[in-house]
Design an enzyme around this catalytic site. Sequence first.
Site, PDB file in Angstrom:
ATOM      1  N   GLN A 117       0.838  -1.186   0.000  1.00  0.00           N
ATOM      2  CA  GLN A 117       0.000   0.000   0.000  1.00  0.00           C
ATOM      3  C   GLN A 117       0.880   1.246   0.000  1.00  0.00           C
ATOM      4  OE1 GLN A 117      -2.205  -0.564   3.648  1.00  0.00           O
ATOM      5  NE2 GLN A 117      -0.334  -0.907   4.803  1.00  0.00           N
TER       6      GLN A 117
ATOM      7  N   HIS B 185      -9.989   4.203  18.832  1.00  0.00           N
ATOM      8  CA  HIS B 185      -9.295   3.039  19.392  1.00  0.00           C
ATOM      9  C   HIS B 185      -9.839   2.628  20.756  1.00  0.00           C
ATOM     10  CE1 HIS B 185      -6.348   4.266  16.255  1.00  0.00           C
ATOM     11  NE2 HIS B 185      -6.340   2.966  16.084  1.00  0.00           N
TER      12      HIS B 185
ATOM     13  N   ASP C 199      -0.305   0.084  13.308  1.00  0.00           N
ATOM     14  CA  ASP C 199       0.147   1.359  13.875  1.00  0.00           C
ATOM     15  C   ASP C 199       0.367   1.298  15.381  1.00  0.00           C
ATOM     16  OD1 ASP C 199      -2.501   1.444  14.906  1.00  0.00           O
ATOM     17  OD2 ASP C 199      -3.195   2.642  13.220  1.00  0.00           O
TER      18      ASP C 199
ATOM     19  N   ASP D  81      -0.001  -8.334  11.048  1.00  0.00           N
ATOM     20  CA  ASP D  81      -0.132  -7.294  10.029  1.00  0.00           C
ATOM     21  C   ASP D  81       0.770  -7.669   8.863  1.00  0.00           C
ATOM     22  OD1 ASP D  81      -1.112  -4.032  10.128  1.00  0.00           O
ATOM     23  OD2 ASP D  81       0.300  -4.644   8.580  1.00  0.00           O
TER      24      ASP D  81
ATOM     25  N   ASP E 247      -0.096 -12.468   6.172  1.00  0.00           N
ATOM     26  CA  ASP E 247      -1.503 -12.337   5.844  1.00  0.00           C
ATOM     27  C   ASP E 247      -2.358 -12.929   6.960  1.00  0.00           C
ATOM     28  OD1 ASP E 247      -3.714 -11.989   3.729  1.00  0.00           O
ATOM     29  OD2 ASP E 247      -3.882 -14.100   4.298  1.00  0.00           O
ATOM     30  N   ALA E 248      -3.426 -12.228   7.345  1.00  0.00           N
ATOM     31  CA  ALA E 248      -4.269 -12.664   8.457  1.00  0.00           C
ATOM     32  C   ALA E 248      -4.911 -14.021   8.199  1.00  0.00           C
ATOM     33  CB  ALA E 248      -5.337 -11.613   8.732  1.00  0.00           C
TER      34      ALA E 248
ATOM     35  N   ASP F 206      -8.943  -4.959  13.168  1.00  0.00           N
ATOM     36  CA  ASP F 206      -8.680  -3.537  12.902  1.00  0.00           C
ATOM     37  C   ASP F 206      -8.096  -3.378  11.499  1.00  0.00           C
ATOM     38  OD1 ASP F 206      -8.419  -0.836  13.279  1.00  0.00           O
ATOM     39  OD2 ASP F 206      -6.589  -0.952  14.469  1.00  0.00           O
TER      40      ASP F 206
ATOM     41  N   PRO G  73     -10.929  -5.228  -3.774  1.00  0.00           N
ATOM     42  CA  PRO G  73     -11.028  -6.676  -3.549  1.00  0.00           C
ATOM     43  C   PRO G  73     -10.093  -7.207  -2.469  1.00  0.00           C
ATOM     44  CG  PRO G  73     -11.067  -6.214  -5.892  1.00  0.00           C
ATOM     45  CD  PRO G  73     -10.753  -4.909  -5.217  1.00  0.00           C
TER      46      PRO G  73
END
Length: 432
Positions: A169, A198, A222, A242, A276-277, A294, A301
Amino acid sequence: MEATGVIGQHFIVDAYDCNASVIDCADEVKSLILESLRELRLEILMAYFHTFSPQGVTGTIVISSSHFSIHTWPEYRYTALDLYTCSHQDVWNVLQRFLRKIGARRVFMHEIPRGHKSRIFSGNESIREPGKPLHVTNKERGNESDMKVLKELINGKHNILYRGFSGFQDILLVEGKDLRLYLNDELQFSSLDERYYHEALVFPAMELAKARKRILILGGGDGLALREILKYTDVAHVDLVDIDPVMIRLAKDEPALAAINAGSLWDSRVKVHIMDAMEYLKKTMEGYDVIIVDFPDPADPTTSLLYTKELFIGAGRHLNAGGVVSCQSNSPRDTPRVYWSIAKTLNTAGFKTKAYYTVVPSFGVWGFHLASRENIMKIIPDISVPHRAIDSNLEKLFHLPPSLQPPKTGLISNCIKALKLHVIYQKEINQF
């Protein structure tokens, strides 16, 4: 539309679980790349490599038919590659041999045909390749309000702490009167009011769960949700998952961001997993008492996949009895069908849900869902740890006014085979 002929091959590669010692040596990385380029019989014009302190390598090789660039994070055993060439040779086979030499055990590859056979996007399509999409189209980037503010921040006299593409990203961390994080041009938080979000995301689940010993955060690179979780002294272990190593590095090492997250990623109770989750949830592990979801908004997609029945089922497999899931779910005012479709997807994954919301000044009305396999208590306990933004009485968050009640039509259960949440998101976010 298409025409005949291809004038270029472009490969974007994310390589995981690499040999850390190999990818931390600029000379070795350079030698292996040059070996691959010679195997392809590509003319090498220039090569520049740099070793970072304490670790990491970046390098670019200019070839007559374009370039090969690399950036490594040995501490995460992650390597990002970018190769573009006008050659018609079988580049991928040579790249695979290079990846084996650096020890990569897991690879996401994006092959983009360049030139006359490249697809021309109209603005309402998204790039979908095996693994993860490289990018989202302009229409799927930040909303109009975010884009206007972002333009002023970039053009004004503000301190840009980080700006770049991580391989997953676009990331922009900018400091003005506040600290702001943008991902793919969309505002993620402002330090002036991020606590409203949060605290609301974390505290209801933490207060309702039967226990708080083991916590899982999906996303949240973050470190801000983590900051709130670590306020509970009975938390013994937190796994944070993450996919973006650059975001994790910024959250740990960028002083301005680390100050806001209170150095949460350095806490000895925390283990960070750069992956990857969905892949993480396939693993066998000890169960969790609380799971915090989160993720970014389901704008394309890739992010839509993070709000599927399959992912929620995977999370449920690791939830202890009496455990609670909290899921950020977009705005029930601005994107009501997205918000309530996430609830419907959680329901089809076997969860009972409870909707709630708060007001975040930077975003307006923002919504969440609690999810559990058991009935969720009707009375929500007060917050038992220090907090600054929301009221101690959490009950107030769960009283949705008539204007925020579910739409009568247009709700879906989002799943991998019928991935539609991002389509609904784009329709709703662009109608204003």
